[in-house]
Design an enzyme around this catalytic site. Structure first.
Site, short mmCIF file in Angstrom:
data_model
loop_
_atom_site.label_atom_id
_atom_site.label_comp_id
_atom_site.label_asym_id
_atom_site.label_seq_id
_atom_site.Cartn_x
_atom_site.Cartn_y
_atom_site.Cartn_z
CE LYS A 181 -71.31 19.24 -38.02
NZ LYS A 181 -71.94 21.14 -37.91
CG ASP A 235 -66.60 22.64 -40.47
OD1 ASP A 235 -66.00 22.09 -41.21
OD2 ASP A 235 -66.49 23.04 -39.42
#
Length: 209
Positions: A120, A138
């Site tokens: 991420k 996320d």
């Protein structure tokens, strides 16, 4: 979900959230990297409070290293998981100084070698800092994508791969922010505001009758 409905949802999200950006405050790629590492299990508001104290003095890997573990922990003590975050940040700064002249690398593979940097964070850096096509997943993106059935899966990687198949490559970075802001403002984890949602009529998870 058929392609027409999916495209209508994406078009509505784009119209609603447009060119929204990250809520984290930063001026350089290094500052963004530190802010994103700090943001794990911590709100952007809290991170911005911390970095507003730090960055005027500690805006490079070299300066960060001078603090040491104890010094950095004191700087970020009001951030969750501050001990492990301080350790990762210092280890990352060490690598940046040793291998990249203090600069943040613009390669996904190289970013993943930095302590505290996962898929991420690497995608956020590529997209936000360097303008490369990347789509970070996320908790907000994961939740919203699954609820809207834009992409379904049990892992962030599955969601990332699913979203990349349906969203034009040139819009990956933007779509990341559409989904984040929709998750923060409307499609909340515990009590989604379906009656206020611009795509509730198209959403398979909507509670609106």
């Amino acid at each position: 979900m058929n392609k027409q409905v999916r495209n209508e949802i994406l078009a509505c999200l784009e119209q609603t959230y447009g060119d929204t950006k990250t809520a984290l405050n930063y001026t350089t790629a290094f500052e963004l990297l530190i802010a994103v590492i700090l943001s794990a299990q911590c709100t952007d508001v809290r991170v911005n409070m911390i970095t507003s104290r730090m960055f005027p003095r500690l805006n490079s890997a070299e300066k960060m290293l001078e603090l040491g573990q104890t010094g950095l922990e004191q700087e970020i003590r009001d951030c969750g998981l501050f001990h492990s975050k301080a350790k990762n940040i210092l280890a990352t700064c060490q690598i940046l100084c040793q291998k990249y002249h203090g600069e943040v690398p613009e390669s996904f593979e190289k970013l993943l070698t930095l302590p505290g940097v996962g898929r991420k964070t690497a995608n956020v850096m590529l997209s936000v800092a360097f303008g490369q096509p990347a789509l970070a997943v996320d908790t907000h993106v994961f939740r919203v994508a699954n609820r809207l059935k834009l992409a379904t899966g049990d892992t962030p990687l599955a969601i990332e791969e699913g979203l990349k198949k349906i969203i034009p490559r040139e819009k990956w970075g933007q779509a990341h922010h559409w989904l984040i802001w929709h998750g923060r403002k409307i499609c909340k984890a515990r009590k989604p505001l379906c009656t206020e949602c611009p795509v509730s009529s198209l959403c398979p998870s909507s509670t609106v009758l």
